[in-house]
Design an enzyme around this catalytic site. Sequence first.
Site, PDB file in Angstrom:
ATOM      1  N   THR B 148      26.843  20.851  20.259  1.00  0.00           N
ATOM      2  CA  THR B 148      25.552  21.490  19.941  1.00  0.00           C
ATOM      3  C   THR B 148      24.485  20.392  19.956  1.00  0.00           C
ATOM      4  O   THR B 148      23.954  20.074  21.010  1.00  0.00           O
ATOM      5  CB  THR B 148      25.579  22.228  18.579  1.00  0.00           C
ATOM      6  OG1 THR B 148      26.044  21.340  17.569  1.00  0.00           O
ATOM      7  CG2 THR B 148      26.476  23.443  18.644  1.00  0.00           C
ATOM      8  N   LYS B 171      33.510  18.435  17.426  1.00  0.00           N
ATOM      9  CA  LYS B 171      32.060  18.440  17.583  1.00  0.00           C
ATOM     10  C   LYS B 171      31.479  18.459  16.182  1.00  0.00           C
ATOM     11  O   LYS B 171      32.113  18.935  15.230  1.00  0.00           O
ATOM     12  CB  LYS B 171      31.577  19.651  18.384  1.00  0.00           C
ATOM     13  CG  LYS B 171      31.806  21.000  17.770  1.00  0.00           C
ATOM     14  CD  LYS B 171      30.832  21.423  16.719  1.00  0.00           C
ATOM     15  CE  LYS B 171      29.415  21.245  17.164  1.00  0.00           C
ATOM     16  NZ  LYS B 171      28.501  21.550  16.012  1.00  0.00           N
ATOM     17  N   THR B 182      33.975  18.309   9.553  1.00  0.00           N
ATOM     18  CA  THR B 182      33.764  18.700  10.940  1.00  0.00           C
ATOM     19  C   THR B 182      33.204  20.093  11.003  1.00  0.00           C
ATOM     20  O   THR B 182      33.271  20.845  10.053  1.00  0.00           O
ATOM     21  CB  THR B 182      35.078  18.708  11.714  1.00  0.00           C
ATOM     22  OG1 THR B 182      34.786  18.967  13.078  1.00  0.00           O
ATOM     23  CG2 THR B 182      36.020  19.782  11.207  1.00  0.00           C
ATOM     24  N   GLU B 262      23.221  13.449  13.328  1.00  0.00           N
ATOM     25  CA  GLU B 262      21.817  13.698  13.620  1.00  0.00           C
ATOM     26  C   GLU B 262      20.926  12.600  13.041  1.00  0.00           C
ATOM     27  O   GLU B 262      20.918  12.362  11.846  1.00  0.00           O
ATOM     28  CB  GLU B 262      21.405  15.052  13.059  1.00  0.00           C
ATOM     29  CG  GLU B 262      21.977  16.190  13.893  1.00  0.00           C
ATOM     30  CD  GLU B 262      21.775  17.560  13.275  1.00  0.00           C
ATOM     31  OE1 GLU B 262      21.333  17.625  12.130  1.00  0.00           O
ATOM     32  OE2 GLU B 262      22.070  18.552  13.964  1.00  0.00           O
ATOM     33  N   ASN B 385      16.161  18.274  12.314  1.00  0.00           N
ATOM     34  CA  ASN B 385      16.537  19.423  11.497  1.00  0.00           C
ATOM     35  C   ASN B 385      15.378  20.322  11.127  1.00  0.00           C
ATOM     36  O   ASN B 385      15.589  21.443  10.669  1.00  0.00           O
ATOM     37  CB  ASN B 385      17.271  18.953  10.248  1.00  0.00           C
ATOM     38  CG  ASN B 385      18.685  18.559  10.597  1.00  0.00           C
ATOM     39  OD1 ASN B 385      19.446  19.387  11.075  1.00  0.00           O
ATOM     40  ND2 ASN B 385      19.005  17.291  10.433  1.00  0.00           N
ATOM     41  N   SER B 390      19.366  25.581  18.105  1.00  0.00           N
ATOM     42  CA  SER B 390      20.240  25.678  19.282  1.00  0.00           C
ATOM     43  C   SER B 390      21.452  26.522  18.956  1.00  0.00           C
ATOM     44  O   SER B 390      21.929  26.500  17.846  1.00  0.00           O
ATOM     45  CB  SER B 390      20.654  24.280  19.721  1.00  0.00           C
ATOM     46  OG  SER B 390      22.044  24.188  19.799  1.00  0.00           O
TER      47      SER B 390
END
Lengths: 390, 390
Positions: B148, B171, B182, B262, B385, B390
């Site tokens: 993502t 991911k 996760t 991020e 953020n 998405s």
Amino acid sequence: MSVTAAQGFRAAGIAAGIKKSGKADLALVVNDGPRAEAAGVFTRNKVKAAPVLWSQQVLTTGSLRAVVLNSGGANACTGAEGFQVAHATAEQVAEVVGCGAIDVAVCSTGLIGEQLPRETVLAGVRSAAAELASGPEAGSAVAAAIMTTDTVPKESAVTDPAGWTVGGTTKGAGMIAPSMATMLSVVTTDAVLDRATLDAALREAVRYSFDRLDVDGSMSTNDTVLVLASGASGVEADPAVFTAALTRVCRDLAEQMQADAEGVTKRITVRVTGAASEDDAVTVARTIARDSLVKTAMFGSDPNWGRVAASAGYADAEIDPERLDVTINGVLLCKGAVVAGDRADCDLSGKDVLIEVELGLSGGADGHTAEIRTTDLSHAYVEENSAYSS
Amino acid sequence: MSVTAAQGFRAAGIAAGIKKSGKADLALVVNDGPRAEAAGVFTRNKVKAAPVLWSQQVLTTGSLRAVVLNSGGANACTGAEGFQVAHATAEQVAEVVGCGAIDVAVCSTGLIGEQLPRETVLAGVRSAAAELASGPEAGSAVAAAIMTTDTVPKESAVTDPAGWTVGGTTKGAGMIAPSMATMLSVVTTDAVLDRATLDAALREAVRYSFDRLDVDGSMSTNDTVLVLASGASGVEADPAVFTAALTRVCRDLAEQMQADAEGVTKRITVRVTGAASEDDAVTVARTIARDSLVKTAMFGSDPNWGRVAASAGYADAEIDPERLDVTINGVLLCKGAVVAGDRADCDLSGKDVLIEVELGLSGGADGHTAEIRTTDLSHAYVEENSAYSS
């Protein structure tokens, strides 16, 4: 409109030279009586600053004649030397005011881990004593002297028709967290009250004001709220009426802290209703208020209710997803944990955001609710805190 | 080097059209056997996505033949319709693979609160089935299709001299939190193992890998880690050796997630030693790792140990301030909660930061320690953020 709003108090705020900037950094509040009841609530952090350890000790008597406060240094993580400085500061105040050191509370705020300049502080106490005065300017000087990253001084006062007044000041902009959101706050009153009533009133007031503000989830080493009662009005206050007035002043001060929090662009209220208990309502509201993804979404004016629902879902409280509703600024976006409204209908362009979460586990007269106030997580918060060193 | 590293697995990753960007968004992993043991660990969030509810249900058999994963939508907070889409997706996989829907796990990731496009997903499953292959490219296609906000695909594999292999992908970049850091991870092995051993190995591996990563304290609605065993190597694995290998793969994947979190500019490891218990060590490390003021200080390369000490002080664990030491990047800055070293000696200019906190309550062979990995709180985190969709 602050610590000198009530009769029987004098105060001063000066630049003692603790802050390198030369700004005001030392304040003195003196209770001239005739009475001297006092109560305090302190940080629950296990790492407590020297002035907190000192003030907790002297407050076991339930009485205070003076409070000395400084910004420019927290006197936390400073060991035996730091405690000696706090003690010496109280002794100096006792000498100039004419009381015992045991009658003097000490509060400090600023960077953790640096010793305060002892002689500078003691000289500051003497200078402040020479400027003690009643009247609104003296109260405002205290409010100014305790500021760190605050951009505005914070004051509040309420006068009861019965003839007594409650007024106070606070400082706090970062490290604002669970149970004891303030860093330092001093409230005074001229009402006639016994110690037990004053103590109970303060605990109740803090519970519904400073404790319900959570800017960044970080609990300070120095958090202190003090209330001093002079009895100078000569009017005995009804305990319930006094508690309500004290709560009003504390809530007003807490709201001023929220509005002036570090890097704030949104004032967010998280209101949880229908919880299984009041504790659960507080826990869910606090979990949402602390969630970085909720806070960044609000900064971006994005009504991302999915993050609110996810945050409620990991709160340590009773949750039934099928009864979970989320409303943001009046628009029901999620009903029973399922998409309900259109994000596009939700306007977050203003400065105030109300996030309402209905848990559906209680209601009506038996409903358990709580509100936590917080702020968004903005670029300015990151900037200010990555470079903080005042 | 991923889900196809072990023998007995085929995989495919394709662009099904779920993401508006046209990027890869659907992956299929098929276990061709001869065996089909499987185990899973799921989010503890009470608000669970439809695919989590589905996969938890089918995994009660301890067996899986296939996993289908999609990015571009979390299928969370989507109610009965969302659950029907997850069910229909499993049915479609069952049809093309030749098994029952009860043998198919479903994983989704993306925005919460939007329905997945059912026909697009089902058509995607049919297209992916046509591309199923063994070999490293097929594994890499899976890693790419589940991304993502990840900027790089994440893969890891270990081959044991005894003749079996463990390999996996993951991911995750945001909403990474306590217990189950996760969002989605699939690990495969060709070792011969019984169900109980596989389940126990996965729980142990997750505990010391994904559970010890905490980027922002937010627990997702979709977190899922699955392990599938084909037995295709024909080699029975020693349970302890297998657990160690699985832990190594999971730790490697978790470290890749940390590095790609991020907005990360610093990779921070918080190591707590001398705690009264392992739980206390984890609690203190996690509290520090989540503290916004610690994380912003690290972003600013500021060795602000006072914030670390304050954070340890409000952790819900046994703490004796007089025994609390803080060392940052090898420099002892605080001893017994008192300033000890010079901040200027502490170099935080690099990308890796090690915060060591010694609690002094246990030691030697009986010492309780824990490490939590996290990241700094940067402008990029706020930016990403506040605009995520998405």
